[in-house]
Design a protein around this motif. Structure first.
Motif, PDB file in Angstrom:
ATOM      1  N   THR A 207      -8.906  -2.570  -9.170  1.00  0.00           N
ATOM      2  CA  THR A 207      -8.979  -4.003  -8.898  1.00  0.00           C
ATOM      3  C   THR A 207     -10.407  -4.496  -9.158  1.00  0.00           C
ATOM      4  N   ALA A 238      -1.491   0.903   2.306  1.00  0.00           N
ATOM      5  CA  ALA A 238      -1.641   0.738   0.851  1.00  0.00           C
ATOM      6  C   ALA A 238      -0.803  -0.433   0.342  1.00  0.00           C
ATOM      7  N   ASP A 239       0.423  -0.585   0.875  1.00  0.00           N
ATOM      8  CA  ASP A 239       1.286  -1.687   0.462  1.00  0.00           C
ATOM      9  C   ASP A 239       0.723  -3.030   0.912  1.00  0.00           C
ATOM     10  N   ARG A 241      -2.400  -3.678   1.573  1.00  0.00           N
ATOM     11  CA  ARG A 241      -3.630  -3.894   0.796  1.00  0.00           C
ATOM     12  C   ARG A 241      -3.312  -4.483  -0.571  1.00  0.00           C
ATOM     13  N   ARG A 242      -2.297  -3.945  -1.251  1.00  0.00           N
ATOM     14  CA  ARG A 242      -1.917  -4.442  -2.572  1.00  0.00           C
ATOM     15  C   ARG A 242      -1.446  -5.889  -2.504  1.00  0.00           C
ATOM     16  N   GLN A 243      -0.634  -6.233  -1.518  1.00  0.00           N
ATOM     17  CA  GLN A 243      -0.119  -7.599  -1.408  1.00  0.00           C
ATOM     18  C   GLN A 243      -1.246  -8.606  -1.177  1.00  0.00           C
ATOM     19  N   ASP A 246      -3.336  -9.061  -4.402  1.00  0.00           N
ATOM     20  CA  ASP A 246      -2.622  -9.895  -5.383  1.00  0.00           C
ATOM     21  C   ASP A 246      -2.743 -11.375  -5.027  1.00  0.00           C
TER      22      ASP A 246
END
Length: 381
Positions: A207, A238-239, A241-243, A246
């Motif tokens: 990122t 982790a999920d 964090r990704r959301q 984004d």
């Protein structure tokens, strides 16, 4: 890469000591190499006229790049050269030098053994004490071919518990903030979880972001505000964090302010009534613009219609001064009779004149080109 990295470091040094200046872009850059400007193509370095007039602003020896000075030729023995160097050579380096006639010559190094150079191919004949330059650094070029720099935008994480689960926020260095709530059961952990949570949230991978301690004003750019020692699996973090990342990328695009220059027609008159070939008007659109702003006559550019005795360049750089012949600053005398000419490889001749009152050199148009233009016009008549 080399040049932009050098500029980036200089700019960052200015920002560090001059707080009234700020960066125009987000993020900070890191490099896996030390930028060295003498390794990139150049014809030498000069202050030009920033610190007054100086002689060394032209490369008379060669129009090509000499590169960085490495040392001098010591002696030749068999199939290798012995050099007295100030910097080490490497296998595959490109070496160049000026021969006895002042012509640029060069060779590639097949192998280096201390101060012994084994050239690839034919062994060049170089007289002792000749200066040697490296115009191709094999190891440095290899570093630049792979990923060697990156820019990252600093963010701060905050994670806290809510009545129905947890909430996670990310705030970047430009004050963009995203908050997402996640329903999730709260279970007590058997071991302390804060260190593990900080580690998981700091894993930002490919990122454009990185955790910034300075933005948080604390020892860590991850702030955990739990009412208990709650357990959260690494996969869940982790999920989340990704959301959030984004959403932060989208928020940055929405809030980004692009500077736009809006052209507005003006009724101001041009500060002249006529424009010579020096206006460089090459097309009808440019000519119409000037006529609309009050000019009575607009001459075409020199490239479109040759002009007798046209000055093509007004130069602060003066060849007479560079040669040590300036009658004003150096009281020097030329060995040659004027006028001087610049002669191109195609045979075109450009006459020089020297305006000592204004301390400038003038370059006049190709005399042959004007003669040919006159001949063409006569033939058309």
């Amino acid at each position: 890469k080399n040049v932009t990295a050098a500029y980036r470091r200089r700019l960052d040094a200015v920002f560090a000591r001059r707080k009234e200046y700020v960066r125009a872009s987000s993020g900070s850059c890191r490099f896996d190499f030390s930028p060295q400007l003498d390794k990139s193509f150049s014809r030498g370095f000069t202050h030009y006229f920033l610190q007054g007039r100086e002689r060394g602003i032209a490369s008379f020896d060669t129009p090509k790049s000499l590169g960085e000075e490495m040392g001098t030729m010591k002696e030749q023995r068999g199939n290798y050269l012995i050099v007295a160097g100030v910097k080490p050579f490497h296998n595959g380096d490109g070496v160049c030098y000026l021969d006895e006639q002042g012509r640029l010559q060069g060779f590639r190094i097949n192998r280096v053994d201390g101060n012994k150079l084994y050239p690839a191919g034919e062994i060049p004949r170089i007289r002792p004490r000749t200066r040697l330059y490296r115009n191709f650094d094999q190891e440095f070029e290899r570093i630049l071919t792979r990923k060697s720099s990156e820019r990252k935008i600093g963010i701060v994480w905050e994670l806290w518990d809510t009545s129905f689960g947890f909430a996670l926020s990310a705030t970047d260095e430009d004050d963009n903030r995203v908050v997402l709530s996640f329903p999730y059961p709260r279970e007590m952990a058997r071991t302390p979880q804060e260190e593990n949570l900080c580690t998981q949230l700091s894993r930002l991978g490919n990122t454009p972001f990185e955790v910034s301690d300075s933005l948080a004003g604390k020892a860590s750019g991850v702030i955990i505000r739990f009412s208990g020692n709650w357990f959260l699996p690494a996969s869940v973090i982790a999920d989340w964090r990704r959301q959030v990342i984004d959403k932060l990328v989208v928020a940055r695009r929405v809030t980004y302010r692009r500077e736009l220059a809006v052209w507005k027609p003006t009724g101001h008159a041009f500060p002249a009534t006529a424009l010579t070939y020096l206006g460089n008007v090459m097309n009808d659109a440019a000519r119409s613009f000037y006529l609309e702003h009050g000019l009575s006559s607009v001459a075409p550019a020199y490239e479109k219609q040759a002009v007798p005795d046209a000055v093509l360049m007004f130069c602060k750089h003066c060849l007479r001064y560079s040669m040590g012949w300036c009658p004003t600053h150096q009281k020097g005398h030329s060995l040659y009779r004027e006028p001087y000419y610049l002669v191109g490889t195609d045979g075109k001749r450009f006459r020089l004149s020297f305006d000592c009152k204004n301390c400038q050199m003038k370059v006049y148009g190709d005399e042959g080109a004007f003669f040919n233009e006159e001949l063409r016009m006569k033939n058309e008549e």
